[in-house]
Structures are given as structure tokens and as C-alpha cells.
Motif scaffolding. Structure first.
Motif, PDB file in Angstrom:
ATOM      1  N   LEU A 109      -4.243 -46.647 126.097  1.00  0.00           N
ATOM      2  CA  LEU A 109      -4.846 -45.355 126.435  1.00  0.00           C
ATOM      3  C   LEU A 109      -3.821 -44.233 126.417  1.00  0.00           C
ATOM      4  CD1 LEU A 109      -7.455 -46.039 129.272  1.00  0.00           C
ATOM      5  CD2 LEU A 109      -7.846 -45.609 126.848  1.00  0.00           C
ATOM      6  N   CYS A 110      -2.578 -44.553 126.732  1.00  0.00           N
ATOM      7  CA  CYS A 110      -1.513 -43.555 126.689  1.00  0.00           C
ATOM      8  C   CYS A 110      -1.399 -42.976 125.285  1.00  0.00           C
ATOM      9  CB  CYS A 110      -0.194 -44.187 127.130  1.00  0.00           C
ATOM     10  SG  CYS A 110       1.238 -43.088 126.992  1.00  0.00           S
ATOM     11  N   ASP A 111      -1.320 -43.825 124.286  1.00  0.00           N
ATOM     12  CA  ASP A 111      -1.224 -43.367 122.898  1.00  0.00           C
ATOM     13  C   ASP A 111      -2.473 -42.597 122.496  1.00  0.00           C
ATOM     14  OD1 ASP A 111       1.210 -44.592 122.755  1.00  0.00           O
ATOM     15  OD2 ASP A 111       0.507 -46.346 121.646  1.00  0.00           O
ATOM     16  N   LEU A 112      -3.632 -43.080 122.930  1.00  0.00           N
ATOM     17  CA  LEU A 112      -4.884 -42.434 122.568  1.00  0.00           C
ATOM     18  C   LEU A 112      -4.959 -41.011 123.108  1.00  0.00           C
ATOM     19  CD1 LEU A 112      -7.723 -42.739 121.292  1.00  0.00           C
ATOM     20  CD2 LEU A 112      -8.510 -43.555 123.512  1.00  0.00           C
ATOM     21  N   PHE A 113      -4.608 -40.821 124.369  1.00  0.00           N
ATOM     22  CA  PHE A 113      -4.685 -39.487 124.968  1.00  0.00           C
ATOM     23  C   PHE A 113      -3.586 -38.561 124.448  1.00  0.00           C
ATOM     24  CE2 PHE A 113      -7.776 -41.257 127.867  1.00  0.00           C
ATOM     25  CZ  PHE A 113      -8.569 -40.165 128.182  1.00  0.00           C
ATOM     26  N   LYS A 114      -2.460 -39.120 124.017  1.00  0.00           N
ATOM     27  CA  LYS A 114      -1.445 -38.285 123.361  1.00  0.00           C
ATOM     28  C   LYS A 114      -2.007 -37.691 122.077  1.00  0.00           C
ATOM     29  CE  LYS A 114       2.790 -40.430 125.158  1.00  0.00           C
ATOM     30  NZ  LYS A 114       3.975 -41.273 124.821  1.00  0.00           N
ATOM     31  N   ASP A 115      -2.744 -38.501 121.336  1.00  0.00           N
ATOM     32  CA  ASP A 115      -3.383 -38.005 120.109  1.00  0.00           C
ATOM     33  C   ASP A 115      -4.421 -36.933 120.428  1.00  0.00           C
ATOM     34  OD1 ASP A 115      -1.889 -39.692 118.535  1.00  0.00           O
ATOM     35  OD2 ASP A 115      -3.425 -41.267 118.440  1.00  0.00           O
ATOM     36  N   ILE A 116      -5.180 -37.137 121.516  1.00  0.00           N
ATOM     37  CA  ILE A 116      -6.184 -36.147 121.909  1.00  0.00           C
ATOM     38  C   ILE A 116      -5.522 -34.819 122.254  1.00  0.00           C
ATOM     39  CG2 ILE A 116      -7.896 -35.556 123.675  1.00  0.00           C
ATOM     40  CD1 ILE A 116      -8.622 -38.526 123.818  1.00  0.00           C
ATOM     41  N   VAL A 117      -4.414 -34.863 122.978  1.00  0.00           N
ATOM     42  CA  VAL A 117      -3.693 -33.645 123.354  1.00  0.00           C
ATOM     43  C   VAL A 117      -3.229 -32.886 122.118  1.00  0.00           C
ATOM     44  CG1 VAL A 117      -1.595 -32.765 124.450  1.00  0.00           C
ATOM     45  CG2 VAL A 117      -2.966 -34.493 125.606  1.00  0.00           C
ATOM     46  N   LEU A 118      -2.699 -33.623 121.135  1.00  0.00           N
ATOM     47  CA  LEU A 118      -2.211 -32.985 119.914  1.00  0.00           C
ATOM     48  C   LEU A 118      -3.354 -32.402 119.090  1.00  0.00           C
ATOM     49  CD1 LEU A 118       0.539 -35.536 118.772  1.00  0.00           C
ATOM     50  CD2 LEU A 118       0.878 -33.262 119.749  1.00  0.00           C
ATOM     51  N   ARG A 119      -4.440 -33.163 118.954  1.00  0.00           N
ATOM     52  CA  ARG A 119      -5.552 -32.703 118.118  1.00  0.00           C
ATOM     53  C   ARG A 119      -6.289 -31.529 118.750  1.00  0.00           C
ATOM     54  NH1 ARG A 119      -9.212 -36.106 118.185  1.00  0.00           N
ATOM     55  NH2 ARG A 119      -8.338 -38.037 119.017  1.00  0.00           N
ATOM     56  N   GLN A 120      -6.485 -31.601 120.070  1.00  0.00           N
ATOM     57  CA  GLN A 120      -7.222 -30.544 120.770  1.00  0.00           C
ATOM     58  C   GLN A 120      -6.313 -29.400 121.232  1.00  0.00           C
ATOM     59  OE1 GLN A 120     -10.485 -30.509 120.969  1.00  0.00           O
ATOM     60  NE2 GLN A 120     -10.808 -32.569 120.140  1.00  0.00           N
TER      61      GLN A 120
END
Length: 270
Positions: free
Chosen positions: A99-110
Motif C-alpha cells: 500500500l505504501c508504493d500504491l499511495f506514493k503513485d497516487i500522490v504523484l498522479r494526483q
């Protein structure tokens, strides 16, 4: 004279041949492993691997996750969905795991602006507790909410931890404000390699702060025994993190793997 010469030639050529063959096998193995940015660094590594009875890995090296149905349950201080996502990202990205990696991607994309986090703690198999803007924030599963006396709104429990499907909640100051569904996945390649690894008597130890990644889920996905999978607790994880970060960068490289891609470490050991 022929026998003497033949024997002498054999004595000279045999060690060279053995060295050539062993290096040839190592080279052929590394040709396949290099495609995943992975390598076995020397023949001495092979002997150490052969004598190993456990392999320690981070969960994001074997698993990935998807988050669906993120929605706010209550309008806590007019918090909208993106604010809730930012709170979750602020806390979860401080941990480690899928989930850490997943939310890092969300932060970058959004392009989210995440608030500062204080006094972050991870409770084994439950979730996170932290402080944001002087408010206590909890992120975790139903048991986490129950442990902290947080009432969960009436909603169907669709989680199936053994299948990697779970629902997580975020609570602020004792009030649940958001929930999101998480589906964990174990790739076919990783599942195959884990099955092969455990069949050879090697225990897989996973380091993670994903509260709902369990031995049962990994074992079911890899079709192996749950007794061959161990999810490390916080104490074990802290000890291993200290141990793995102890080597100085200038020291001679003596490891087995260099920046492995997903599944590469499993393949190297197998």
C-alpha cells in the motif's frame, strides 16, 4: 611414458576444467537473472544459498495491490474525498509494503499536497496510528477500530483476508470518516517461485506494514503450506532493517542481489 603424460595432463587440466564449468554455469544463470536486474555475485554465494533455510523479503517484491471504492462515510469537518485520500497517503507512505508504493503513485498522479505526520506507530496486523494537525488518526482494519473503541457504521463486511480482499477504515478523533476496499494480488510468477521455494524446505519471511497481508493469503495464492510463510512482527522487522542497513556503501560487495525486480530474488534462490 604415455600413462605418465596422460596423468600429468589430467592433473593439470582437471582443476581448470572444474573452474571453467562452474563459472560457465554461474554465467548462464546470471544471463537469465540479469534480465530482471539481478545477479548471483560469485560461487561462494551459491554455497551460502544452498545452505539457506529461510529467505527474507519485502512484500512489495512479491505482491501488488489495487484500491477501489474509496469513499467518505461522514463529512467530518467538511472533509471531502481528496482530503481523506491525502490523509491516508500521508500516513501510509511513511510505512513500507504494498500500500505504501500504491499511495506514493497516487500522490504523484494526483499531485496531492499531504499534511505532516507526527508520532506514527504501526500496530501489527491492525494498522497505523498517527497525529495530523493535532488530531489522532487511525487507519486499519475492523479489528483496529475495535481495539481503539471506534464504532464502525453499519455496512456489509465484504472482506476475505484469505483471498487478499479487505476493507480498511480511516478514523479521526474516534470517528470513522472514510473507508476503502483493497485487493492484494500475488503474481503468477511470484506464486510459482514461492511454491518451488517452500517445496524445497525454505521458509519465506515477509517484512511489511500491510496489516491484512497474512500467511494464509500468500499460502493460498501460492498453493503451499501456511507454515512455510511468516509475516514478521514489528520487533523482527526493526531488527532486520537495522541488520540490512548496517553495511557501509564503500565496503566490498558480498551480497547476492542487486536491485532485483519483482520475483528476481525468488528465482535466484530457486
Amino acid at each position: 611414458n604415455f600413462i605418465t603424460g596422460y596423468t600429468g595432463g589430467l592433473c593439470v587440466c582437471m582443476p581448470v576444467s572444474i573452474l571453467f564449468i562452474s563459472n560457465l554455469l554461474l554465467t548462464r544463470a546470471n544471463i537469465a537473472l540479469n534480465k530482471k536486474d539481478c545477479a548471483i555475485l560469485g560461487n561462494d554465494r551459491i554455497s551460502k544459498i544452498d545452505n539457506s533455510n529461510a529467505l527474507i523479503m519485502n512484500t512489495n517484491e512479491v505482491c501488488y495491490a489495487s484500491v477501489t471504492n474509496f469513499h467518505c462515510i461522514t463529512a467530518y469537518r467538511q472533509m471531502d474525498e481528496m482530503d481523506a485520500v491525502a490523509y491516508c497517503a500521508a500516513i501510509i507512505t511513511k510505512g513500507s509494503g504494498v500500500l505504501c508504493d500504491l499511495f506514493k503513485d497516487i500522490v504523484l498522479r494526483q499531485k496531492l499536497s499531504i499534511p505532516p505526520v507526527e508520532d506514527l506507530k504501526y500496530e501489527d496486523r491492525l494498522g497505523y496510528k498517527a497525529w495530523i494537525n493535532n488530531e489522532c488518526v487511525l487507519i486499519g482494519n475492523r479489528e483496529m477500530m475495535t481495539q481503539h473503541n471506534v464504532k464502525i457504521p453499519n455496512m456489509p463486511d465484504l472482506s476475505d483476508v484469505a483471498a487478499g480482499k479487505t476493507v480498511q477504515f480511516m478514523a479521526i478523533e474516534g470517528e470513522v470518516v472514510a473507508s476503502f476496499d483493497v485487493q492484494y494480488h500475488l503474481g503468477k510468477y511470484s506464486a510459482k517461485q514461492i511454491k518451488k521455494l517452500t517445496d524445497n524446505g525454505v521458509v519465506l519471511i515477509l517484512l511489511t506494514t500491510d496489516c491484512d497481508i497474512t500467511e494464509e493469503f500468500i499460502a493460498n495464492a501460492a498453493q503451499t503450506s501456511p507454515y512455510s510463510i511468516k509475516v514478521a512482527n514489528s520487533r523482527c522487522r526493526d531488527i532486520m532493517n537495522v541488520y540490512m542497513s548496517a553495511g557501509a556503501p564503500k565496503q566490498k560487495c558480498s551480497g547476492m542481489i542487486y536491485k532485483p525486480a519483482v520475483g528476481a530474488q525468488l528465482r535466484a534462490v530457486n
